[in-house]
Design an enzyme around this catalytic site. Structure first.
Site, PDB file in Angstrom:
ATOM      1  CB  CYS A 137      -1.020   0.016   1.164  1.00 17.00           C
ATOM      2  SG  CYS A 137      -1.782   1.496   1.374  1.00 17.00           S
ATOM      3  CB  CYS A 140      -0.516   2.490   3.909  1.00 13.74           C
ATOM      4  SG  CYS A 140      -2.143   1.991   3.461  1.00 13.74           S
ATOM      5  CG  ASP A 141       3.127   1.217   4.658  1.00  9.08           C
ATOM      6  OD1 ASP A 141       2.750   1.726   5.524  1.00  9.08           O
ATOM      7  OD2 ASP A 141       2.777  -0.144   4.205  1.00  9.08           O
TER       8      ASP A 141
END
Ligand SMILES: Cc1cc2nc3c(=O)[nH]c(=O)nc-3n(C[C@H](O)[C@H](O)[C@H](O)COP(=O)(O)OP(=O)(O)OC[C@H]3O[C@@H](n4cnc5c(N)ncnc54)[C@H](O)[C@@H]3O)c2cc1C
Length: 322
Positions: A137, A140-141
């Site tokens: 992701c 997300c990261d």
């Protein structure tokens, strides 16, 4: 011996979508049960830090799940996690769920939030370095790889679009793709090719992950020559597809060709009284915030449906008395 318990609503899945549905339904005095095969929190428990949930600067995913669970329980929601579901009856006015321990639960409405999972490469080292250099992701990261050199695996729209977005953080992005051409739209390919931070390794596969505490290198195998190169990297983003956890729904309600649950803007499925929310529905962006939003809509729509059904059942008696 099977026992039968009736609820107004049963929510299937205890991730952020399901827990949000549990919070909204219970707060609206709708007697609600959340049943989850996995741990409460869903995919959130797989990440040590969620830094993009508004109002919470940074939080461990497991903790955020626990807070949502406590909030739902404070409003009277019953929650059973790590349970096995044997069978479900989605048709008719009374929906039924049979657990593998023999318990049977029925409800007027169901909210399905089984989430999903990223497709994995299934190569050595992948399980060891998930969350320690391997991510599925970018939203997300991505930020965790600021100033680093990373690898992106895949050749579809997600892989190319996310590779471009990751160049906001990473200084170098190497796309590894198994074919000599991409499956993405031409404009996505052009944008990636025009980006000076991106380079390409075609007709190749990542075949192993290595490191110490965190990921340090991958093996890249040239599919034409069979030659294997050990390639140093700070991180790997895998974008080779997404699998919704909807196998148990096949043939029961309307799923699209990817197995995602088709819903209306009110999160209604093709079956009356069955609603769906979160990563398992047909949509493009999968985040905690979007799951929470869908869960809210599904709960409000389910609550309204339950109210309408109860009014309908009362109606004949009221007419007689009038
Ligand atoms: C490693 C990782 C990091 C992430 N980081 C972020 C981040 O930083 N920010 C962000 O916004 N998003 C992040 N995401 C995405 C986010 O976690 C998901 O979008 C979100 O959890 C989806 O919520 P959901 O409730 O729809 O499904 P899920 O979280 O997948 O929850 C579904 C639940 O249903 C259960 N279930 C499945 N099938 C059944 C069944 N048949 N019967 C009963 N229960 C079932 C599952 O066990 C699970 O508990 C991350 C995802 C991953 C994997």
């Amino acid at each position: 011996m099977a026992q039968s318990n009736h609820y107004d609503a049963i929510v299937i899945g205890g991730g952020p979508a399901g827990l949000t549905a549990g919070i909204y339904l219970s707060r609206a005095r709708v007697k609600t049960l959340v049943l989850s095969e996995g741990t409460v929190g869903g995919q959130m428990v797989l990440t040590h830090e969620i830094a993009n949930y508004p109002g919470v600067e940074s939080i461990n995913g497991y903790m955020l799940g626990n807070i949502m669970k406590n909030q739902a329980q404070r409003f009277g929601c019953d929650i059973k996690s790590n349970i096995g579901i044997e069978r479900m009856e989605l048709n008719g006015e009374q929906k039924q769920v049979l657990l593998s321990n023999g318990a049977i639960y029925s409800a007027d409405a169901l909210v399905l939030t089984p989430g999903g999972r990223s497709r994995t490469l299934g190569v050595p080292g992948e399980e060891d370095y998930k969350g320690k250099g391997i991510s599925y992701c970018a939203t997300c990261d991505g930020d965790f790889f600021t100033g680093k050199e990373i690898v992106v695996v895949g050749g579809g729209n997600s892989a190319l679009e996310e590779a471009v977005s990751l160049t906001k953080y990473a200084t170098k992005v190497t796309i590894v793709h198994q074919f000599d051409h991409f499956q993405a739209f031409e404009h996505a390919v052009e944008e990636a090719r025009a980006n000076p931070r991106i380079n390409f390794v075609m007709e190749s596969k990542v075949t192993a992950f290595y490191g110490g505490e965190n990921l340090e290198a991958v093996d890249i195998t040239d599919l034409k020559s069979g030659k294997v190169e050990r390639f140093k990297t700070d991180g790997v983003f895998v974008f080779i597809g997404y699998v919704p956890n909807t196998e148990f729904l096949k043939g029961k309600l309307n799923l699209n060709k990817w197995g995602e649950i088709v819903v209306s803007s009110d999160m209604e499925t093709s079956l009356p009284g069955v609603f769906a929310a979160g990563d398992a529905i047909a949509k493009r962006y999968r985040q905690v915030t979007t799951a929470v939003g869908d869960g809210t809509v599904a709960a409000l729509a389910a609550s309204n449906y339950i109210h309408q059904m109860k009014m309908k059942k009362k109606a004949p008696l009221e007419n007689v008395l009038a």
